[in-house]
Design a protein around this motif. Structure first.
Motif, mmCIF file in Angstrom:
data_model
loop_
_atom_site.group_PDB
_atom_site.id
_atom_site.type_symbol
_atom_site.label_atom_id
_atom_site.label_comp_id
_atom_site.label_asym_id
_atom_site.label_seq_id
_atom_site.Cartn_x
_atom_site.Cartn_y
_atom_site.Cartn_z
ATOM 1 N N LYS A 1 58.254 21.941 6.876
ATOM 2 C CA LYS A 1 57.934 23.003 5.920
ATOM 3 C C LYS A 1 57.948 22.411 4.521
ATOM 4 O O LYS A 1 58.616 21.418 4.247
ATOM 5 C CB LYS A 1 58.878 24.194 6.038
ATOM 6 C CG LYS A 1 60.310 23.936 5.654
ATOM 7 C CD LYS A 1 61.129 25.198 5.817
ATOM 8 C CE LYS A 1 62.599 24.908 5.515
ATOM 9 N NZ LYS A 1 63.410 26.107 5.644
ATOM 10 N N THR B 1 57.289 23.835 0.151
ATOM 11 C CA THR B 1 57.101 24.986 -0.717
ATOM 12 C C THR B 1 56.365 24.588 -1.978
ATOM 13 O O THR B 1 56.422 23.442 -2.419
ATOM 14 C CB THR B 1 58.456 25.619 -1.109
ATOM 15 O OG1 THR B 1 59.224 24.647 -1.814
ATOM 16 C CG2 THR B 1 59.212 26.091 0.099
ATOM 17 N N GLU C 1 55.305 29.813 -2.460
ATOM 18 C CA GLU C 1 55.027 30.130 -1.060
ATOM 19 C C GLU C 1 55.631 29.006 -0.217
ATOM 20 O O GLU C 1 55.874 27.913 -0.705
ATOM 21 C CB GLU C 1 53.517 30.202 -0.801
ATOM 22 C CG GLU C 1 52.838 31.441 -1.345
ATOM 23 C CD GLU C 1 52.577 31.414 -2.843
ATOM 24 O OE1 GLU C 1 52.646 32.485 -3.462
ATOM 25 O OE2 GLU C 1 52.331 30.337 -3.398
ATOM 26 N N VAL D 1 54.937 26.868 3.361
ATOM 27 C CA VAL D 1 53.994 26.569 4.436
ATOM 28 C C VAL D 1 54.804 25.905 5.539
ATOM 29 O O VAL D 1 55.527 24.934 5.292
ATOM 30 C CB VAL D 1 52.851 25.653 3.960
ATOM 31 C CG1 VAL D 1 51.874 25.394 5.088
ATOM 32 C CG2 VAL D 1 52.136 26.268 2.759
ATOM 33 N N VAL E 1 50.106 26.325 11.717
ATOM 34 C CA VAL E 1 50.479 26.162 10.320
ATOM 35 C C VAL E 1 50.313 27.526 9.658
ATOM 36 O O VAL E 1 49.223 28.104 9.668
ATOM 37 C CB VAL E 1 49.626 25.093 9.613
ATOM 38 C CG1 VAL E 1 50.023 24.980 8.147
ATOM 39 C CG2 VAL E 1 49.766 23.745 10.305
ATOM 40 N N TYR E 2 51.410 28.026 9.070
ATOM 41 C CA TYR E 2 51.443 29.374 8.527
ATOM 42 C C TYR E 2 51.917 29.364 7.080
ATOM 43 O O TYR E 2 52.826 28.617 6.720
ATOM 44 C CB TYR E 2 52.388 30.256 9.354
ATOM 45 C CG TYR E 2 52.040 30.252 10.819
ATOM 46 C CD1 TYR E 2 50.984 31.019 11.299
ATOM 47 C CD2 TYR E 2 52.723 29.445 11.722
ATOM 48 C CE1 TYR E 2 50.646 31.003 12.648
ATOM 49 C CE2 TYR E 2 52.391 29.419 13.068
ATOM 50 C CZ TYR E 2 51.345 30.204 13.517
ATOM 51 O OH TYR E 2 50.999 30.175 14.845
ATOM 52 N N VAL E 3 51.302 30.221 6.260
ATOM 53 C CA VAL E 3 51.707 30.389 4.865
ATOM 54 C C VAL E 3 52.550 31.655 4.781
ATOM 55 O O VAL E 3 52.130 32.722 5.228
ATOM 56 C CB VAL E 3 50.488 30.507 3.933
ATOM 57 C CG1 VAL E 3 50.932 30.705 2.491
ATOM 58 C CG2 VAL E 3 49.585 29.280 4.061
ATOM 59 N N LEU F 1 46.698 28.659 8.797
ATOM 60 C CA LEU F 1 45.818 27.531 8.478
ATOM 61 C C LEU F 1 45.390 26.788 9.732
ATOM 62 O O LEU F 1 44.271 26.293 9.806
ATOM 63 C CB LEU F 1 46.509 26.579 7.496
ATOM 64 C CG LEU F 1 47.003 27.211 6.175
ATOM 65 C CD1 LEU F 1 47.648 26.160 5.294
ATOM 66 C CD2 LEU F 1 45.870 27.912 5.450
ATOM 67 N N ILE G 1 52.447 19.345 0.227
ATOM 68 C CA ILE G 1 51.886 20.272 -0.756
ATOM 69 C C ILE G 1 51.915 19.533 -2.084
ATOM 70 O O ILE G 1 52.970 19.075 -2.525
ATOM 71 C CB ILE G 1 52.703 21.580 -0.876
ATOM 72 C CG1 ILE G 1 52.590 22.407 0.389
ATOM 73 C CG2 ILE G 1 52.209 22.393 -2.073
ATOM 74 C CD1 ILE G 1 53.356 23.718 0.342
ATOM 75 N N VAL H 1 47.480 22.218 0.081
ATOM 76 C CA VAL H 1 48.182 21.842 1.308
ATOM 77 C C VAL H 1 47.356 20.730 1.952
ATOM 78 O O VAL H 1 46.150 20.870 2.135
ATOM 79 C CB VAL H 1 48.301 23.043 2.277
ATOM 80 C CG1 VAL H 1 49.011 22.623 3.567
ATOM 81 C CG2 VAL H 1 49.007 24.205 1.616
#
Length: 193
Positions: A83, A85, A95, A97, A113-115, A131, A145, A150
Protein backbone atom coordinates in the motif's frame (compact mmCIF):
# COMPACT_ATOMS: atom_id res chain seq x y z
CA UNK A 1 42.60 74.31 10.08
CA UNK A 2 39.48 75.82 8.61
CA UNK A 3 36.99 77.42 10.98
CA UNK A 4 33.37 76.30 10.87
CA UNK A 5 30.92 78.76 9.37
CA UNK A 6 28.38 77.80 12.02
CA UNK A 7 28.95 79.25 15.47
CA UNK A 8 29.54 76.77 18.19
CA UNK A 9 26.29 75.31 19.38
CA UNK A 10 25.26 75.53 23.00
CA UNK A 11 24.76 71.79 23.40
CA UNK A 12 28.12 70.87 21.94
CA UNK A 13 29.60 70.83 25.41
CA UNK A 14 28.02 68.50 27.92
CA UNK A 15 27.10 69.94 31.26
CA UNK A 16 25.44 68.26 34.23
CA UNK A 17 22.09 69.73 33.22
CA UNK A 18 22.27 67.78 29.91
CA UNK A 19 22.71 64.50 31.80
CA UNK A 20 19.79 65.33 34.08
CA UNK A 21 17.57 66.17 31.08
CA UNK A 22 18.52 62.92 29.31
CA UNK A 23 17.89 60.83 32.44
CA UNK A 24 14.51 62.53 32.94
CA UNK A 25 13.51 61.85 29.32
CA UNK A 26 14.49 58.15 29.56
CA UNK A 27 12.63 57.78 32.86
CA UNK A 28 9.57 59.37 31.28
CA UNK A 29 9.62 56.92 28.33
CA UNK A 30 9.99 53.95 30.66
CA UNK A 31 7.16 55.16 32.88
CA UNK A 32 4.91 55.83 29.89
CA UNK A 33 5.62 52.40 28.38
CA UNK A 34 4.51 50.68 31.59
CA UNK A 35 1.19 52.54 31.46
CA UNK A 36 0.48 52.29 27.72
CA UNK A 37 0.61 48.64 26.61
CA UNK A 38 0.20 47.37 23.04
CA UNK A 39 -2.63 44.95 22.34
CA UNK A 40 -1.73 41.30 22.98
CA UNK A 41 0.07 39.54 20.13
CA UNK A 42 -1.71 36.78 18.22
CA UNK A 43 -0.47 34.20 15.75
CA UNK A 44 -2.90 35.44 13.11
CA UNK A 45 -1.82 38.26 10.88
CA UNK A 46 -4.04 40.40 8.76
CA UNK A 47 -3.35 40.15 5.07
CA UNK A 48 -2.93 43.39 3.17
CA UNK A 49 -3.17 41.76 -0.24
CA UNK A 50 -5.34 38.91 -1.49
CA UNK A 51 -6.89 36.76 1.21
CA UNK A 52 -4.47 34.12 2.42
CA UNK A 53 -5.97 30.63 2.50
CA UNK A 54 -5.40 28.83 5.77
CA UNK A 55 -3.40 25.63 5.57
CA UNK A 56 -5.68 22.59 5.85
CA UNK A 57 -5.42 20.48 8.95
CA UNK A 58 -3.34 17.37 8.50
CA UNK A 59 -5.60 14.50 7.52
CA UNK A 60 -4.59 10.91 8.16
CA UNK A 61 -4.63 8.71 5.07
CA UNK A 62 -7.34 6.06 5.00
CA UNK A 63 -6.29 2.73 6.47
CA UNK A 64 -7.03 -0.68 4.99
CA UNK A 65 -8.19 -2.35 8.21
CA UNK A 66 -11.85 -3.29 8.08
CA UNK A 67 -12.28 -2.52 4.36
CA UNK A 68 -14.25 -5.21 2.50
CA UNK A 69 -12.24 -5.66 -0.69
CA UNK A 70 -14.25 -7.19 -3.57
CA UNK A 71 -12.28 -10.46 -3.80
CA UNK A 72 -13.68 -13.99 -3.92
CA UNK A 73 -11.22 -15.74 -1.58
CA UNK A 74 -13.33 -18.65 -0.39
CA UNK A 75 -12.08 -20.01 2.95
CA UNK A 76 -8.89 -17.90 2.98
CA UNK A 77 -8.70 -14.21 3.79
CA UNK A 78 -7.73 -11.22 1.66
CA UNK A 79 -4.23 -9.88 2.31
CA UNK A 80 -3.00 -6.32 1.66
CA UNK A 81 0.35 -7.06 0.02
CA UNK A 82 1.40 -3.45 -0.62
CA UNK A 83 0.00 0.00 0.00
CA UNK A 84 1.03 3.59 -0.58
CA UNK A 85 -0.53 6.95 0.17
CA UNK A 86 -0.60 10.29 -1.59
CA UNK A 87 -2.90 13.07 -2.72
CA UNK A 88 -3.96 11.74 -6.12
CA UNK A 89 -6.77 14.19 -6.91
CA UNK A 90 -5.27 17.46 -5.62
CA UNK A 91 -7.79 18.04 -2.81
CA UNK A 92 -5.04 18.10 -0.13
CA UNK A 93 -6.47 14.92 1.43
CA UNK A 94 -4.42 11.74 0.98
CA UNK A 95 -5.76 8.62 -0.69
CA UNK A 96 -4.46 5.10 -0.08
CA UNK A 97 -3.83 2.68 -2.93
CA UNK A 98 -3.76 -0.96 -1.87
CA UNK A 99 -2.57 -4.07 -3.69
CA UNK A 100 -4.68 -6.95 -2.36
CA UNK A 101 -4.84 -10.69 -3.10
CA UNK A 102 -6.19 -13.87 -1.53
CA UNK A 103 -3.86 -15.57 0.94
CA UNK A 104 -2.95 -18.62 -1.13
CA UNK A 105 -0.32 -21.19 -0.20
CA UNK A 106 0.19 -22.26 -3.83
CA UNK A 107 0.68 -20.46 -7.12
CA UNK A 108 0.58 -16.73 -7.66
CA UNK A 109 -2.83 -15.37 -6.66
CA UNK A 110 -3.99 -12.47 -8.84
CA UNK A 111 -3.86 -8.98 -7.36
CA UNK A 112 -6.50 -6.31 -7.16
CA UNK A 113 -5.48 -2.65 -6.92
CA UNK A 114 -7.94 -0.37 -5.13
CA UNK A 115 -8.02 3.35 -4.35
CA UNK A 116 -9.39 4.20 -0.90
CA UNK A 117 -10.52 7.55 0.42
CA UNK A 118 -11.99 8.80 3.67
CA UNK A 119 -15.20 10.86 3.66
CA UNK A 120 -14.87 14.50 4.74
CA UNK A 121 -16.82 13.73 7.92
CA UNK A 122 -14.02 11.34 8.98
CA UNK A 123 -16.07 8.17 8.47
CA UNK A 124 -14.77 4.73 7.51
CA UNK A 125 -12.51 4.41 4.46
CA UNK A 126 -14.22 3.31 1.25
CA UNK A 127 -13.12 2.04 -2.16
CA UNK A 128 -13.58 4.68 -4.87
CA UNK A 129 -11.78 3.04 -7.80
CA UNK A 130 -10.48 -0.33 -8.98
CA UNK A 131 -7.27 0.02 -11.00
CA UNK A 132 -6.64 -3.71 -11.46
CA UNK A 133 -9.41 -6.29 -11.23
CA UNK A 134 -8.32 -9.72 -9.90
CA UNK A 135 -10.36 -11.32 -12.70
CA UNK A 136 -7.64 -10.10 -15.12
CA UNK A 137 -5.17 -12.57 -13.51
CA UNK A 138 -2.41 -9.97 -13.02
CA UNK A 139 0.28 -9.71 -10.35
CA UNK A 140 1.55 -6.26 -9.32
CA UNK A 141 5.24 -5.43 -8.76
CA UNK A 142 7.25 -2.18 -8.60
CA UNK A 143 4.31 -0.41 -6.97
CA UNK A 144 4.74 3.36 -6.23
CA UNK A 145 2.96 6.69 -5.93
CA UNK A 146 4.90 9.69 -7.25
CA UNK A 147 3.68 13.14 -8.27
CA UNK A 148 -0.02 12.21 -8.10
CA UNK A 149 0.62 9.15 -10.29
CA UNK A 150 0.26 5.49 -9.36
CA UNK A 151 2.89 3.34 -11.05
CA UNK A 152 3.28 -0.43 -11.23
CA UNK A 153 4.55 -3.29 -13.32
CA UNK A 154 1.88 -5.86 -14.16
CA UNK A 155 2.86 -9.49 -14.60
CA UNK A 156 0.37 -11.48 -16.66
CA UNK A 157 -0.14 -14.46 -18.92
CA UNK A 158 -0.02 -14.79 -22.68
CA UNK A 159 -2.64 -17.56 -22.62
CA UNK A 160 -4.75 -19.64 -20.25
CA UNK A 161 -2.27 -22.50 -20.78
CA UNK A 162 0.43 -20.64 -18.79
CA UNK A 163 0.42 -21.90 -15.15
CA UNK A 164 -0.49 -19.46 -12.36
CA UNK A 165 2.96 -19.84 -10.84
CA UNK A 166 4.78 -18.44 -13.83
CA UNK A 167 3.50 -15.21 -15.44
CA UNK A 168 5.17 -14.68 -18.82
CA UNK A 169 4.23 -11.05 -19.67
CA UNK A 170 5.52 -7.85 -18.06
CA UNK A 171 3.79 -4.47 -18.63
CA UNK A 172 4.81 -1.18 -16.94
CA UNK A 173 1.73 1.05 -16.36
CA UNK A 174 0.69 4.29 -14.64
CA UNK A 175 -2.67 5.69 -13.57
CA UNK A 176 -3.42 9.39 -13.19
CA UNK A 177 -6.62 11.11 -12.05
CA UNK A 178 -8.08 13.37 -14.79
CA UNK A 179 -10.85 14.92 -12.68
CA UNK A 180 -13.45 12.20 -13.29
CA UNK A 181 -11.56 8.88 -13.55
CA UNK A 182 -8.13 7.27 -13.34
CA UNK A 183 -6.59 7.04 -16.81
CA UNK A 184 -4.24 4.13 -17.45
CA UNK A 185 -1.11 4.66 -19.53
CA UNK A 186 1.32 2.00 -20.66
CA UNK A 187 4.92 3.17 -20.40
CA UNK A 188 6.08 0.82 -23.13
CA UNK A 189 5.30 -2.40 -24.91
CA UNK A 190 4.47 -5.58 -23.09
CA UNK A 191 7.58 -7.73 -22.77
CA UNK A 192 7.98 -11.43 -22.29
CA UNK A 193 9.44 -12.39 -18.95
Amino acid sequence: MQQSAVPELAHAQTRPIHWVATATAVAGVVALSSVVQPSPATAAQTATGPRATPAPAAVAPPGTTGVAFPLQCGPVKAVVAKKATGDLDGDRRPETVAVVHCDSAMGTPPDGVYVLTRPTDGGAPRIVATLVDPKDRLTVTDFTIRAKTVGATLLGYSSDAVPNCCPDLKTPVTWRWNGTAFLRSTAGDTHSV
